[in-house]
Design a protein around this motif. Structure first.
Motif, short mmCIF file in Angstrom:
data_model
loop_
_atom_site.label_atom_id
_atom_site.label_comp_id
_atom_site.label_asym_id
_atom_site.label_seq_id
_atom_site.Cartn_x
_atom_site.Cartn_y
_atom_site.Cartn_z
N LEU A 376 0.83 -1.20 0.00
CA LEU A 376 0.00 0.00 0.00
C LEU A 376 0.87 1.26 0.00
N TYR A 383 -6.19 1.50 -1.74
CA TYR A 383 -6.82 1.29 -0.45
C TYR A 383 -7.95 0.28 -0.56
N ALA A 394 -12.97 0.46 5.40
CA ALA A 394 -12.02 1.57 5.37
C ALA A 394 -11.63 2.04 6.78
N THR A 398 -7.84 1.99 8.49
CA THR A 398 -7.20 3.17 9.08
C THR A 398 -6.70 2.87 10.48
#
Length: 407
Positions: A376, A383, A394, A398
């Motif tokens: 990444l 993502y 998501a 994070t």
């Protein structure tokens, strides 16, 4: 392999071409297809709780609506198009299945098929990523065959994993021993996954009676999965991990239902059990420990040795029988007592939960998470692709990125 979200494991579920082309017809759904989905799922009682009319559907007295059928397909992990085929499809088994119960092979459930497919996609990606990154082949994969002397394979495993002969006794608890073994395996290049559910889906629990674990052989990215079902003690997980590591050294992928004191169904399973025992309880040290306690009552002696070596009492008895330290009749009698009691389950695995970061590292395998985050950062993955590979949303990705520290 350039990863695409289209490869997500639910969509890889051995779907024949004719099922892909089917759209729901106006006709009826065959009860035979519904019955096949139930058997494939492997737990009718669970489905009956979720679908009160299931018995009527199977009898043909009533048919599910399209919405009910969609929910049933999701619950049973069945591609929706399957229900409109003329007959149940024949599905290929993804890897060799060595599980037996009462001498008979066990059916591969839909959960297990989805689980294996998920890890195979991750393995394919990681193997190609490591090759692109210039990582060398792992020389221990397939180094021996099933005829190898157990002590020879065990010595090599300890050397590669950088573990001393008495490493289990140096661990204060079984949990520490399990963590040590998993960490050393991952340092050697193996991805070790611990889970009791399918991915992060807590509604799809894995049953301990179905399987103990499995190994996916690859020269660059071998994977091991350990089933941490609610009743699986740490001692059982330690032996299973050693058993699956033996599969890697023998170069043989496969699904295992590790049993002790009972004849394993195939030679490869017997070989892996013998190697695991020699790896965890080296002969010379085990003989010496047995001799030190030989004047103790057998029940007390096996208990104390199991505490020392961080394995179950059944594993101690089987090892003593292998080394001719225990009379066969005595040993078989004690094994039968252990099987009929709950004593071997006294140290239950903790329910999955608690710290999100630690749980994800166990469910995904730290080396795999590290590689995805590296890709990444190098912009080899988007993502969205990282979310798909890690099976997280998501916000969860994070959180992983915020907590992640390279090893």
């Amino acid at each position: 392999m350039s990863y695409s979200g289209e490869q997500k494991y639910e969509q890889r579920a051995f779907l024949p071409d004719e099922a892909r082309a089917v759209s729901p017809p106006s006709g009826t759904v065959s009860p035979a297809l519904l019955q096949w989905a139930v058997e494939r799922f492997g737990n009718r009682a669970e489905l009956e709780r979720r679908f009160p009319k299931l018995s009527r559907w199977l009898d043909g007295a009533e048919l599910p609506t399209v919405r009910q059928l969609e929910a049933f397909a999701r619950a049973t992990l069945t591609p929706f198009g399957y229900f409109f085929l003329p007959e149940p499809p024949r599905e290929e088994i993804a890897i060799p299945d060595f599980r037996v119960r009462s001498g008979k092979p066990l059916r591969l459930t839909a959960k297990m098929q989805a689980l294996i497919g998920m890890l195979q996609i991750r393995q394919e990606w990681l193997s190609e990523y490591r090759q692109r990154s210039g990582r060398p082949r792992l020389e221990f994969i397939g180094k021996f065959d099933a005829t190898v002397a157990p002590q020879k394979a065990a010595r090599d495993m300890r050397a590669v994993l950088r573990l001393p002969d008495d490493w289990p006794r140096a661990s204060s608890t079984r949990a520490d021993a399990l963590a040590t073994l998993a960490n050393q395996a991952e340092a050697a290049g193996v991805v070790v996954v611990f889970n009791s559910v399918l991915g992060n889906n807590t509604h799809q629990r894995l049953r301990e009676e179905d399987f103990s674990g499995f190994a996916l052989v690859d020269q660059y990215a071998p994977f091991i999965f350990i089933n941490t079902g609610r009743e699986r003690a740490k001692a059982a997980q330690i032996f299973t991990l050693a058993h699956e590591l033996a599969h890697l050294w023998l170069g043989q992928s496969g699904i295992s239902r590790v049993t002790l004191g009972q004849e394993a169904g195939q030679e490869i399973e017997r070989a892996c059990n013998r190697i695991a025992a020699a790896f965890l309880m080296p002969e010379a040290l085990f003989r010496a420990a047995w001799q030190e306690l030989h004047q103790e009552p057998l029940q007390e002696m096996t208990y104390r040795l199991s505490e020392q070596w961080k394995v179950s009492r059944a594993a101690i008895v089987v090892r003593a029988l292998e080394l001719n330290l225990l009379d066969r009749v005595q040993g078989d009698t004690l094994l039968e007592e252990l099987r009929s009691s709950y004593e071997e389950r006294e140290e239950k695995a903790a329910h999955a939960g608690g710290d999100f970061y630690r749980m994800q590292m166990r469910r995904l395998g730290r080396p795999f998470v590290e590689a995805v985050i590296e890709a990444l950062e190098e912009e080899e993955l988007s993502y969205r692709e990282a979310e798909e590979l890690l099976d997280v949303r998501a916000k969860a990705l994070t959180r992983l990125l915020d907590r992640f520290t390279p090893s």
